[in-house]
Write a protein that holds these residues in place. Structure first.
Motif, PDB file in Angstrom:
ATOM      1  N   TYR A  25     -18.194   8.015  17.372  1.00  0.00           N
ATOM      2  CA  TYR A  25     -18.015   8.768  18.974  1.00  0.00           C
ATOM      3  C   TYR A  25     -16.945   8.639  19.624  1.00  0.00           C
ATOM      4  O   TYR A  25     -16.361   9.341  19.708  1.00  0.00           O
ATOM      5  CB  TYR A  25     -19.570   9.168  19.123  1.00  0.00           C
ATOM      6  CG  TYR A  25     -18.829  10.328  20.022  1.00  0.00           C
ATOM      7  CD1 TYR A  25     -18.704  11.603  19.353  1.00  0.00           C
ATOM      8  CD2 TYR A  25     -19.767   9.997  20.999  1.00  0.00           C
ATOM      9  CE1 TYR A  25     -18.326  12.898  20.383  1.00  0.00           C
ATOM     10  CE2 TYR A  25     -19.399  10.773  22.456  1.00  0.00           C
ATOM     11  CZ  TYR A  25     -18.903  12.423  21.285  1.00  0.00           C
ATOM     12  OH  TYR A  25     -18.926  13.952  22.789  1.00  0.00           O
ATOM     13  N   MET A  26     -17.407   7.453  20.269  1.00  0.00           N
ATOM     14  CA  MET A  26     -16.635   7.568  21.268  1.00  0.00           C
ATOM     15  C   MET A  26     -14.912   6.495  21.288  1.00  0.00           C
ATOM     16  O   MET A  26     -14.320   6.925  21.834  1.00  0.00           O
ATOM     17  CB  MET A  26     -17.150   6.027  22.393  1.00  0.00           C
ATOM     18  CG  MET A  26     -18.751   5.785  22.581  1.00  0.00           C
ATOM     19  SD  MET A  26     -18.461   7.781  24.299  1.00  0.00           S
ATOM     20  CE  MET A  26     -17.568   6.858  25.429  1.00  0.00           C
ATOM     21  N   THR A  28     -12.915   7.841  18.549  1.00  0.00           N
ATOM     22  CA  THR A  28     -12.215   9.482  18.125  1.00  0.00           C
ATOM     23  C   THR A  28     -12.597  10.213  19.623  1.00  0.00           C
ATOM     24  O   THR A  28     -11.885  10.554  19.426  1.00  0.00           O
ATOM     25  CB  THR A  28     -13.281  10.107  17.299  1.00  0.00           C
ATOM     26  OG1 THR A  28     -14.508  10.276  17.006  1.00  0.00           O
ATOM     27  CG2 THR A  28     -13.499   9.361  15.442  1.00  0.00           C
ATOM     28  N   GLU A  29     -14.054  10.351  19.736  1.00  0.00           N
ATOM     29  CA  GLU A  29     -12.814  10.385  21.646  1.00  0.00           C
ATOM     30  C   GLU A  29     -12.360  10.265  22.373  1.00  0.00           C
ATOM     31  O   GLU A  29     -11.211  10.998  23.094  1.00  0.00           O
ATOM     32  CB  GLU A  29     -14.153  11.096  22.379  1.00  0.00           C
ATOM     33  CG  GLU A  29     -14.969  11.513  21.796  1.00  0.00           C
ATOM     34  CD  GLU A  29     -15.029  13.194  21.352  1.00  0.00           C
ATOM     35  OE1 GLU A  29     -14.231  13.704  22.962  1.00  0.00           O
ATOM     36  OE2 GLU A  29     -14.849  13.889  20.824  1.00  0.00           O
ATOM     37  N   SER A  30     -11.939   8.851  22.611  1.00  0.00           N
ATOM     38  CA  SER A  30     -10.545   8.655  23.552  1.00  0.00           C
ATOM     39  C   SER A  30      -9.277   8.815  22.612  1.00  0.00           C
ATOM     40  O   SER A  30      -8.389   8.281  23.671  1.00  0.00           O
ATOM     41  CB  SER A  30     -11.075   6.974  23.832  1.00  0.00           C
ATOM     42  OG  SER A  30     -10.655   6.459  22.519  1.00  0.00           O
ATOM     43  N   SER A  32      -8.200  12.043  21.669  1.00  0.00           N
ATOM     44  CA  SER A  32      -7.257  12.606  22.756  1.00  0.00           C
ATOM     45  C   SER A  32      -6.086  12.179  24.142  1.00  0.00           C
ATOM     46  O   SER A  32      -5.795  13.138  24.012  1.00  0.00           O
ATOM     47  CB  SER A  32      -8.383  13.992  22.548  1.00  0.00           C
ATOM     48  OG  SER A  32      -9.145  12.910  23.503  1.00  0.00           O
TER      49      SER A  32
END
Length: 141
Positions: A25-26, A28-30, A32
């Motif tokens: 999750y961390m 894939t969020e980074s 962007s």
């Protein structure tokens, strides 16, 4: 980091799937906020739909794509060097090839400082590697 030693018994209670899910999750969020990922997406985006970001407005599309290709090749080279895939031809080496990862990583600095300015203009490099919009404004105004 100091707390990790004291909390190691608590950390051991966290299931591996939860830890991997959190890291996924961390990661894939980074993506962007990652300039390399944003420029990679431009390969598959219609030029009329490009975002109004600073490097798209001031740098030619071909320069953006070449810079992205070079950066991706450097990333893939570092990844392959770090992961040290078990290639039978490399078994005869005295040291694992992944031992050279820090040296190659440090060699990326002179690569950026001395070789890339021979391929791209200084202005293009300063725009493509700038941190924020305000530093771009200082280049032109």
């Amino acid at each position: 980091l100091c707390l990790v030693g004291f909390a190691s018994s608590w950390i051991a209670l966290i299931p591996i799937g939860v830890a991997f899910g959190f890291l996924l999750y961390m990661g894939t969020e980074s993506l962007s906020d990652n300039d390399l990922f944003e420029r990679f997406q431009l390969f598959f985006t219609d030029p009329s739909l490009y975002p109004p970001s600073h490097y798209v407005r001031f740098v030619r599309r071909s320069v953006i794509h070449w810079y992205t290709v070079i950066q991706l090749l450097c990333f893939i080279f570092l990844w392959l060097l770090h992961d040290n895939f078990y290639v039978p031809a490399l078994d005869g080496l005295a040291v694992p090839i992944s031992m050279f990862f820090p040296l190659v990583l440090v060699a990326m600095v002179p690569f950026r400082m001395f070789l890339l300015p021979k391929v791209f203009s200084k202005l293009d490099l300063s725009i493509l590697t700038s941190v924020d919009e305000h530093s771009i404004a200082r280049l032109f105004y």
